[in-house]
Design an enzyme around this catalytic site. Structure first.
Site, short mmCIF file in Angstrom:
data_model
loop_
_atom_site.label_atom_id
_atom_site.label_comp_id
_atom_site.label_asym_id
_atom_site.label_seq_id
_atom_site.Cartn_x
_atom_site.Cartn_y
_atom_site.Cartn_z
N HIS A 1 -95.69 -9.00 -52.62
CA HIS A 1 -95.17 -8.29 -53.48
C HIS A 1 -96.34 -7.55 -54.53
O HIS A 1 -95.68 -7.11 -55.47
CB HIS A 1 -94.28 -9.24 -54.54
N GLU B 1 -82.96 -3.37 -44.71
CA GLU B 1 -83.57 -2.23 -45.12
C GLU B 1 -83.59 -1.22 -44.11
O GLU B 1 -83.17 0.15 -44.34
CB GLU B 1 -85.25 -2.28 -45.39
#
Ligand SMILES: Cc1ncc(C[n+]2csc(CCOP(=O)(O)OP(=O)(O)O)c2C)c(N)n1
Length: 692
Positions: free
Chosen positions: A498, A431
């Site tokens: 998540h 990322e």
């Protein structure tokens, strides 16, 4: 030291020599001024000049370089005037950053130099983005990024080299191995024999060279440049050198054994080159003395002019405005103030009033009220992204598994077939490097949307977002035309990693915009607006809404304005100020409790907040509940409650209440998760307000 002039003419050798000497003599002067307290910090590159100068001179002048704190030679080789550099080092308005940045933490697109942030490693991935832009434009160009040997221990080094290798990008990575990272010797930094050996692991070529020999550096980088362009591949160059002074002047050199200085003193890049030039009769000793004298004279002159700066006139409005580049419609932001004008009060006034810059392209129509067919939340996002790809040929999508696979949530399904692999890019799992790459693309005029697979994973790209993307416009006037899509939120039994709501991390960061739609119409319109906005925008999309919410969506290309809240319903008893899933909780609750008159405000944008809409709602009801899915402590609810207390106290009939999720990680078990979410306490909070 053996110098090989190859086919360089005397003129070229002298040109190189003058460029090599210039930063050395500037530094010697600066060290005197530092001792006199006339400039602040100084990171010395004495002894390492051959690397910065040789490398910069081997490139074309319009190829981007990402230098670090010891690379004065890059700035001088790009012909940046000393007087202005000196103004920069004094923190003067007429420097390169309006007094906002220190030492070498600045860049200019005019000279194709990208300013570093203190964190070192993030520079490397920006070079990936620039090189990707060159590749996409089919230009014969390279980008070049520097790192110290200490910086190679950062994850950013690994990520940037890996992306460059996997995407076949023409980037030159230069390691300046100067023996020490602050006080840490190489023996405590890494275990490989040479850092260049790491290249093999990335599937990349590399070389180790004498970094004190300017002809070696120049010749190597020229050759490497040709290689990178011809083969469309990156290359790693390790330059062996030594740091002849302390980490910075205040740190001293006690931690470095004295004999090392003796060993390296004889390898001085300038003295040795001078000896070679004299031996080859390119210059006489007298010529060299004359060049020294001439450069010293010029330095005195430049410094004299550079001292003549005007005092900074502080203007908060102006500072706030320059955090952002002018937005679509010119509502916020500005261009960086031109040098030498911002200290003038009438200019500042112009910024504060009508002097806003408007973008060249017409603003797309804005549509709050949807008139089209009913569309799922997820499909509205897809539409917005799809139409933006059609609209902007320079828009690049990047993310894990977004190409053939269509993304974890299938939002980009079919995009690859339509827009091709160059524009719809699967990324390695990194990322930080991809955010850096997005910034690099922006330096070369591209727009990009990066998909975080889950908002939770933004933590590993955090530094690039909050320190590079967010601050770059305020620091040196460069914008980051980047949107980061953040599939967020709980309610789907996905557990602590998540399900998080992390929008508050970014709301706290000046320079970012944060949008968070709750309806399909807003999801489409805000995504289009975010992509049109030249600033970095964090776009939160709630996963639980993807397939559970449908609503009318205007077919054509339109924007929903960033920074404007949506009045969901008007009422006169209780205001619920909310966003995202909270909007649907509030609507459901209100429809089940029609005896209470609710005023529901969907914020839609969290940074900047629509204070007018908030104030209007408070005035209507006098009782306010701020509702959000994010956890309570440090959530944006605290900010809104404080603002209401400060600005709307006279309209309040009760304390502002916050209804938020529990201050725990998001639990996996559905019953635990239900209890965690703010919705579980909504009834209690409303009743408290009703009965107050
Ligand atoms: C992420 C981060 N951690 C720590 C520091 C503090 N720091 C600044 S420079 C430096 C040493 C860097 O060493 P190296 O990469 O070898 O470059 P050099 O200074 O030797 O040129 C350190 C630890 C920092 N700037 N950024």
């Amino acid at each position: 030291m053996v110098f090989n002039r190859r086919d360089l003419s005397n003129e070229q050798l002298i040109h190189l020599y003058k460029n090599l000497l210039w930063p050395r003599l500037i530094e010697e002067k600066m060290l005197v001024l530092l001792r006199q307290g006339k400039i602040s910090k100084w990171f010395s590159g004495i002894g390492q000049e051959a690397i910065a100068v040789g490398a910069a001179m081997a490139l074309q002048e319009d190829e981007w370089i990402m230098p670090l704190h010891r690379n004065l030679g890059v700035f001088t080789s790009r012909k940046m005037p000393l007087r202005k550099l000196f103004m920069q080092w004094q923190g003067a308005q007429e420097g390169y950053t309006n007094g906002r940045e220190r030492s070498f933490h600045f860049g200019t697109s005019e000279h194709h130099i990208c300013g570093m942030i203190s964190h070192l490693g993030p520079q490397l991935a920006i070079a990936d983005g620039v090189a990707l832009a060159y590749k996409l434009k089919k230009q014969d160009k390279v980008s070049l990024a520097f790192t110290g040997e200490g910086g190679t221990s950062e994850g950013d080094f690994h990520e940037a080299l890996n992306v460059a290798a996997v995407w076949d990008l023409p980037v030159i990575f230069i390691i300046e191995n100067n023996g020490y990272g602050l006080s840490t010797p190489v023996s405590e930094q890494f275990r490989c024999a040479q850092l260049a050996d790491r290249a093999k692991g990335y599937g990349m070529e590399s070389v180790v060279i004498d970094g004190n020999n300017v002809l070696t550096v120049y010749d190597t980088i020229k050759g490497v440049r040709d290689y990178c362009i011809k083969n469309q591949k990156p290359y790693l160059v390790e330059c062996m050198t030594f740091r002849m002074r302390g980490h910075e002047e205040a740190s001293g050199t006690k931690y470095v054994p004295a004999e090392l200085f003796e060993q390296w003193k004889v390898k001085d890049p300038i003295k040795n080159f001078e000896t070679f030039l004299i031996a080859g009769k390119v210059l006489s000793a007298e010529d060299i003395d004359n060049i020294h004298e001439e450069q010293k004279r010029r330095i005195e002159e430049e410094v004299r002019i550079g001292f003549d700066t005007k005092p900074i006139i502080v203007n908060s409005e102006h500072e706030l405005r320059e955090v952002y580049k002018a937005s679509p419609g010119g509502e916020t932001g500005s261009q960086h103030s031109p040098v030498g004008t911002a200290h003038n009060t009438s200019t500042i006034k112009a910024y504060a009033t009508g002097g806003r810059f408007r973008r060249e392209a017409p603003v797309p129509p804005r549509r709050d009220a949807a008139t089209g067919p009913s569309v799922r939340f997820i499909d509205a996002i897809k539409q917005g992204l799809h139409q933006s790809m059609q609209k902007h040929q320079n828009l690049i999508l990047m993310g894990q598994d977004i190409a053939e696979y269509g993304g974890a949530f299938k939002i980009t399904e079919g995009f690859l077939q339509q827009f091709g692999k160059e524009r719809v890019r699967n990324t390695p799992l990194c990322e930080s490097a991809i955010v850096g790459t997005a910034l690099g693309l922006s330096l070369e005029g591209y727009k990009s949307v990066m998909e975080m697979q889950f908002a939770d994973f933004v933590s590993v790209g955090f530094n690039q977002i909050v320190n590079n993307l967010a601050k770059i416009h305020y620091r040196w006037g460069q914008n980051a035309d980047v949107v980061i899509r953040m599939p967020t939120g709980a309610g789907v039994g996905a557990g602590p990693f998540h399900s998080q709501s992390n929008e508050a991390w970014f709301v706290h960061t000046p320079g970012l915009k944060v949008v968070y739609p709750s309806t399909p119409q807003d999801a489409k319109g805000l995504l289009i607006a975010a992509i049109n906005d030249p600033n970095p925008v964090m776009y939160f999309e709630h996963k639980a809404l993807y397939r559970s919410i449908t609503g009318p969506v205007t077919d054509d290309y339109f924007e929903v304005e960033i920074g404007k809240a949506r009045q969901v319903q008007e009422g006169n008893e209780i205001s619920v100020i909310t966003y995202g899933a909270g909007v649907h909780w509030a609507e459901d609750y209100a429809s089940e409790h029609t005896d209470i008159s609710f005023d529901i405000l969907d914020l839609r944008t969290l940074l900047p907040l629509d204070y007018d809409a908030i104030a209007a709602s408070v005035k209507r009801t006098g009782k306010v509940l701020v509702l959000h899915e994010d956890t309570l402590t440090g959530g944006i609810g605290g900010e809104i409650a404080a603002w209401i207390a400060e600005n709307c106290f006279q309209y309040l009939d009760a304390p502002v209440l916050r209804c938020a999720s529990l201050d725990t990680p998001v639990p996996f078990n559905l019953e635990l998760e239900k209890n965690f979410l703010a919705k579980a306490r909504l009834h209690e909070s409303v009743q408290k307000l009703v009965n107050y």
